[in-house]
Write an enzyme that holds these catalytic residues in place. Sequence first.
Site, PDB file in Angstrom:
ATOM      1  N   TYR A  74     102.985  -5.031 -20.555  1.00 31.07           N
ATOM      2  CA  TYR A  74     103.112  -6.461 -20.566  1.00 31.07           C
ATOM      3  C   TYR A  74     101.654  -7.199 -20.685  1.00 31.07           C
ATOM      4  O   TYR A  74     101.348  -8.357 -20.052  1.00 31.07           O
ATOM      5  CB  TYR A  74     103.622  -6.831 -19.049  1.00 31.07           C
ATOM      6  CG  TYR A  74     104.761  -6.031 -18.658  1.00 31.07           C
ATOM      7  CD1 TYR A  74     105.707  -5.663 -19.706  1.00 31.07           C
ATOM      8  CD2 TYR A  74     105.064  -5.584 -17.400  1.00 31.07           C
ATOM      9  CE1 TYR A  74     106.864  -4.746 -19.461  1.00 31.07           C
ATOM     10  CE2 TYR A  74     106.253  -4.742 -17.025  1.00 31.07           C
ATOM     11  CZ  TYR A  74     107.044  -4.418 -18.079  1.00 31.07           C
ATOM     12  OH  TYR A  74     108.069  -3.529 -17.656  1.00 31.07           O
ATOM     13  N   HIS A  75     100.595  -6.709 -21.559  1.00 31.29           N
ATOM     14  CA  HIS A  75      99.651  -7.408 -21.702  1.00 31.29           C
ATOM     15  C   HIS A  75      99.509  -7.431 -23.291  1.00 31.29           C
ATOM     16  O   HIS A  75      98.326  -6.962 -23.756  1.00 31.29           O
ATOM     17  CB  HIS A  75      98.267  -6.626 -21.231  1.00 31.29           C
ATOM     18  CG  HIS A  75      98.292  -6.465 -19.874  1.00 31.29           C
ATOM     19  ND1 HIS A  75      97.827  -5.384 -19.050  1.00 31.29           N
ATOM     20  CD2 HIS A  75      98.657  -7.345 -18.847  1.00 31.29           C
ATOM     21  CE1 HIS A  75      97.818  -5.614 -17.861  1.00 31.29           C
ATOM     22  NE2 HIS A  75      98.499  -6.807 -17.553  1.00 31.29           N
ATOM     23  N   PRO A  76     100.106  -8.001 -24.048  1.00 33.13           N
ATOM     24  CA  PRO A  76     100.443  -8.172 -25.626  1.00 33.13           C
ATOM     25  C   PRO A  76      99.155  -8.997 -25.924  1.00 33.13           C
ATOM     26  O   PRO A  76      99.026 -10.092 -25.472  1.00 33.13           O
ATOM     27  CB  PRO A  76     101.510  -8.472 -26.007  1.00 33.13           C
ATOM     28  CG  PRO A  76     102.146  -9.220 -24.787  1.00 33.13           C
ATOM     29  CD  PRO A  76     101.516  -8.742 -23.563  1.00 33.13           C
TER      30      PRO A  76
END
Length: 538
Positions: free
Chosen positions: A474-476
């Site tokens: 969840y760190h794109p």
Amino acid sequence: MVADEAIFDFIVSGAGSAGCAVAARLSESGRHSVLLLEAGPPDDSPWIHIPLGFTKLFTDGRVNWKFESEPVASLDNRVLYQPRGKVLGGSSSINGTIYMRGAPADYDGWRQRGLEGWDWDSVLPFFKKAEDNERGGDELHGQGGPLRVSDVPKQWDLPRAMIAAAEESGIPANPDFNGPEQEGTGFYQFTASKHRRWSAAKAYLEPARKRKNLTIETSAQARRILIEQGRAVGVEYQSPGGIRSARARREVVVCGGTFGSPQLLQLSGIGPGDLLRGMNIEVQRDLPGVGAHLRDHFNTYLSFRCAEPVTMNELASSLPRQLLAGAQYALFRTGPLTSTAITAGAFIRSDPLLERPDIQINMFSWSAMERTSEEVIPHPFPAFTMSPVHLRPDCDGSVRIKSPDPLAPPAISYEFLRSPYDQQAILHGMRVCRQIANQPALSRYMVEEVVPGPTVASDEELLADVRARGIANYHPVGTCRMGDALDSATDARLRVHGIDGLRVADASVMPSIIAGNTNAPTIMIGEKAAAMILEDAA
């Protein structure tokens, strides 16, 4: 509601972590009129402001885009859930609140790519400008900025034991992951104040919303950027009253995030020409880099049954405990709701020859049987989790529109575990988690490993387990990355190549992923973007 065809100096599309900072700083002097558009609602859900509330928001479609990836061939063709904030504050309103900048060498690497002004010494002032750290200001930390940063509200016994076990396994203590060294183990800091979440909306918009020159419109999803003769002149957006448009005298700033920003550019005719022509979208600028180079951290989980009822699992399964926790928080701002339960961690190297850490181990005071876009199901017994996160994977994915419909989600594609390094790094992280779990400091709490379980032991078995359970973290970043026009979307001043009056300012512009949680760097990008925009407007 904004009158159709209203004119502003600047239009900021997306009120996420960077967009809030951009809009607040552009309107700060009072000289410029600013319109801030946000597809989601105001940040008035009580769960947004309670730290542990992020577990409620993880699957809440009212404030979460709830994206899903395309099937990932290297992960048994699984579809990966991709939560993203759809609310004032964006993902800073629904995340785990961890404040982490990454390693200084990450930013020096950006400068080595030719991106002037993005080395560590150049970005540090913007981190400090944003920050109000409860530890006070010094050469590395800011004080007096809009973003409150605080220590863990209480050093609970279980995470303290996990840190002690990490030290026993040979990982040095580190009291500040945003200090001189990143490597080590210790407690995290958080974007919180007085046991309340301090999102980008709370930090930047709350003090700015009364300004007459700042207009904030929620439930306003951008459909396309209006482009005339090679210049961005406004934004068309979907509002509760129908399709509307607003015009910008100076610039349009796209802050839609790593998925939303390339989607909006492509819908507006800026992106890979063949893709756009196939969608019958008029090509304004053929830029193959728009939507390319998607990067994210990659992680998996190891969960352990706990001998004592000191985890969040008991809270999830007990109505009396929930009522007690609610009363503690409402009356005294104490108890389990004051924390996200991800309070501690470690940074290590998967290979001693590496110059800096490439693995982050997050330590959770809970565990889950299942995590989907619909629900998170905790184990029905006390348990805790250690999650090895590979910070520098070779994965290179993409974000591409699947339809000219601006309300349709884009195709999000990943290629995790593409290299032997990717595989060996995550396997090393799993083995270190097991070493930590078996140290004396955790013996009081340890019963057994329940996920993946001790029978999963060989490299082949562990890798098969990772393919079955591993996920994006969840760190794109990276889909509108800075660089040259041949392979990127923006230049070093965040201007979209070939289109005047248009910039992108969010995590999508990162030319490479940083080693750590991405919220703080995204806010820094918003701060730096606003400074550059104002400098160019002078």
